[in-house]
Design a protein around this motif. Structure first.
Motif, short mmCIF file in Angstrom:
data_model
loop_
_atom_site.label_atom_id
_atom_site.label_comp_id
_atom_site.label_asym_id
_atom_site.label_seq_id
_atom_site.Cartn_x
_atom_site.Cartn_y
_atom_site.Cartn_z
N GLY A 23 0.81 -1.22 0.00
CA GLY A 23 0.00 0.00 0.00
C GLY A 23 0.84 1.26 0.00
N GLY A 24 0.62 2.14 -0.97
CA GLY A 24 1.28 3.43 -1.00
C GLY A 24 2.64 3.43 -1.67
N GLN A 25 3.08 2.28 -2.21
CA GLN A 25 4.39 2.21 -2.83
C GLN A 25 4.32 1.51 -4.19
OE1 GLN A 25 7.67 1.62 -0.35
NE2 GLN A 25 6.52 1.56 1.55
N TYR A 26 5.27 1.81 -5.05
CA TYR A 26 5.36 1.13 -6.34
C TYR A 26 6.20 -0.14 -6.11
CZ TYR A 26 5.63 0.71 -11.44
OH TYR A 26 5.53 0.28 -12.75
N SER A 27 5.65 -1.06 -5.34
CA SER A 27 6.35 -2.24 -4.86
C SER A 27 5.36 -3.38 -4.76
CB SER A 27 6.95 -1.99 -3.46
OG SER A 27 7.79 -0.86 -3.44
N ASN A 28 5.86 -4.60 -4.85
CA ASN A 28 5.00 -5.74 -4.60
C ASN A 28 5.68 -6.76 -3.72
OD1 ASN A 28 6.12 -8.12 -6.14
ND2 ASN A 28 6.01 -6.63 -7.83
N VAL A 29 4.85 -7.60 -3.11
CA VAL A 29 5.31 -8.80 -2.41
C VAL A 29 4.76 -9.99 -3.19
CG1 VAL A 29 4.96 -10.24 -0.37
CG2 VAL A 29 5.52 -7.83 -0.10
N SER A 30 5.65 -10.90 -3.54
CA SER A 30 5.26 -12.07 -4.34
C SER A 30 5.75 -13.35 -3.68
CB SER A 30 5.87 -11.97 -5.75
OG SER A 30 5.35 -10.87 -6.44
N ILE A 31 4.99 -14.42 -3.92
CA ILE A 31 5.42 -15.76 -3.51
C ILE A 31 5.57 -16.59 -4.78
CG2 ILE A 31 4.88 -17.78 -2.11
CD1 ILE A 31 5.12 -15.26 -0.39
N PHE A 32 6.77 -17.09 -5.01
CA PHE A 32 7.03 -17.95 -6.16
C PHE A 32 7.10 -19.41 -5.70
CE2 PHE A 32 7.95 -15.38 -9.91
CZ PHE A 32 8.01 -14.11 -9.37
#
Lengths: 96, 96, 96, 96, 96, 96, 96, 96, 96, 96
Positions: I47-56
């Motif tokens: 939220g609020g950032q040009y970022s992601n959290v991913s699970i591969f």
């Protein structure tokens, strides 16, 4: 004059429960008295942490220091202070 | 639901003055509209820095992200977000 | 009211020499005017770095912000601010 | 020759109150004697923290080290040192 | 009086090769002149990095600042300075 | 072969004074023996800190590790190691 | 003598593709020649990053510096070096 | 599958010597058994520090976690893990 | 086998809008194809950032590296990877 | 509403084994009850560390804080919280 204060509390796990309860009760009373006087203007918990974000409205840095350093949890807190001022885009009369 | 947002702005020194002025004017208008709606509840300048501390009151993280990421200065800002909640010692009705 | 300000200057190496010289000349003039008024109370160079440590004596955070953010080198500086107050062991009348 | 010294004090919460009081009393006496001699030129409290910013005026790094390392609170302090020198824009005769 | 200085050099990859060569040649000449005068007492490369560790022996912080800030690579270097003094266990006459 | 070693000592404040004195005496003796052998080539105190900067001249990393890890203060020290080599601008025969 | 080297590569996005390809081809050739000589003993990619972990086996820090600093990607890499030595629990003959 | 593991050991200075010796003996035995099985492929000491760099070759992250977290020194270690993979420039068959 | 990947995107503000749009469109298509295959198991915006959290969920670190490093935004991302494994308290069959 | 929570556990090595076992048993029961209710949506161990990554699905920050701060290991954990929201490229219905 406004100051943004973040307080992170770290009580020693070995502190007896009643000593911790006493410290917290006095802390709460002092905090609420300062809120009632308008000195401690805002107080929020940071979600998931034993930490708060506070906005103080004081007459001087000396007053800020006296208020914060006489809190009973002061020896157990890591504290960060940032001076705040009026933002030119603010439309709220009391954000100053 | 409250979120604490810190925004640090860094415009490239080479940006033409009128482009910067245009960006800032649109930013100010969007910010003031959101303040008027009660979504952007507080807005303070951090003294001595091109940075602000803001409190957003939104219905969801999605709404927060939409509001922040559509600000015209978003590509030029470093942003930190912390969720806030009611502090058990708070006596202010609206610090939630 | 005293504030401790550290300023680290980073001019782009590609900036033309006369533009840099002009910026520095205006910066110096503003700094010396503020020193003469007693607003910028101390100014030291940090040895070996393009950085300074300054003590400002101002009436409010707003005044501090106005003084610092209108310096011509402001867009090229990283700035850190700490509020200062009277130390109980100080014997100097003006360290407040 | 000037040095900028920041001292952050962290006393163990378990230290008996009279031992802490004794340490602080001796610390204060030594600090005030050094201020009276002109060696410890400035001493400010950082607002909201058990920390100070000090300016020492000494003849050598050896003298600085001796003065600081013989303070009774030295074992409980995190210390940062920066050498200072004359800033070319300074107009104060004694900022050197 | 001794100062420990670490210099990390970062030349812009786009700098023309002859400009870089010219800067480095002047830097080397100034460095060797200062070494010959005993002002720049030691100079080592940090293995695997475009960085050096240096020991300066100067009369004052002002002299240190003048020597370092007039190096032609100064605008391209990140610099850290630590004051050094006699160690009570040293047996070398010139480690002071 | 040269290695730059920084050692920051942190003795527990609760350590009995005679145990600390004994540790320091053995440390000093080992250090001076290694200096006499030319293995510990330089040793300086960092001004205002219980820290030193040292230059070791050893035949291998194994030798360096043995010398440092058998110091009596090793369990109480934070240690940083950087390999050093000849700087192309050095004019001192022994800076290698 | 073993050194642990981490290299993080950051090519400017604006670098023309054929210039990048040429740099990488020469880098690969040099790396493979050093591997064939046993100087660059191990080379692994860090998963998900444009970074590697390498083990160099060299005769001196000077040799390490020469090998690393003449890589064509050297100006575009952040490099960290740690000296390694025999671990007392190792059972592998060549982990030294 | 390879993982790069750095372990920094910090035993409490107050731990009795025989308890520490017992922990280290069991740690060594487990480490050598895992090396003999090929699970703990490399093990190096970082020069001057109570730390190691290790390369594990395991079938899954679960296996890695089981091996590392059942080491007797696990409660006293700060651990950093990085997944490794084949580097396209590697010429060693077993660097995978 | 699961890996936690955080990606922070930083596009140069000077990148032409259609080039950015093209990069993002290809990125989205590749991401969705990998999600459809079950390789990219979760994808959330921070939220609020040009970022992601991913699970591969991949078969090897090599496969993870190939998937991540061939994303068109890879040259513009800061990436952090952590290996995940089954938590002994998990009751979800697919948290592995 | 989703929150990404990282928890790093640090139990004092001196804690009696049965006290630790009791804390962990209650922690596990509370965690599994919250998972069964859908509040604690994912729970993974970080490989090689006494740490987890969790995804909480809650109605408010207050609920998140209550759930996390009443865990029996809360006093022994360092906790980091990030709000998550729908990613525009996600194709999974429940990644929100």
């Amino acid at each position: 004059m406004l100051f943004h204060v973040r307080m992170d509390v770290q009580l020693p796990p070995a502190m007896p429960a009643d000593q911790a309860a006493e410290l917290k009760a006095v802390e709460k009373a002092q905090s609420q008295a300062l809120q009632a006087q308008g000195k401690w203007r805002h107080l929020w918990r940071i979600g998931g942490q034993y930490s708060n974000v506070s906005i103080f409205d004081v007459d001087s840095v000396d007053e800020l220091h006296t208020l914060v350093s006489t809190l009973p949890l002061f020896p157990y807190m890591k504290i960060e202070v940032m001076p705040l001022c009026r933002h030119p885009s603010s439309i709220r009369d009391d954000d100053r």
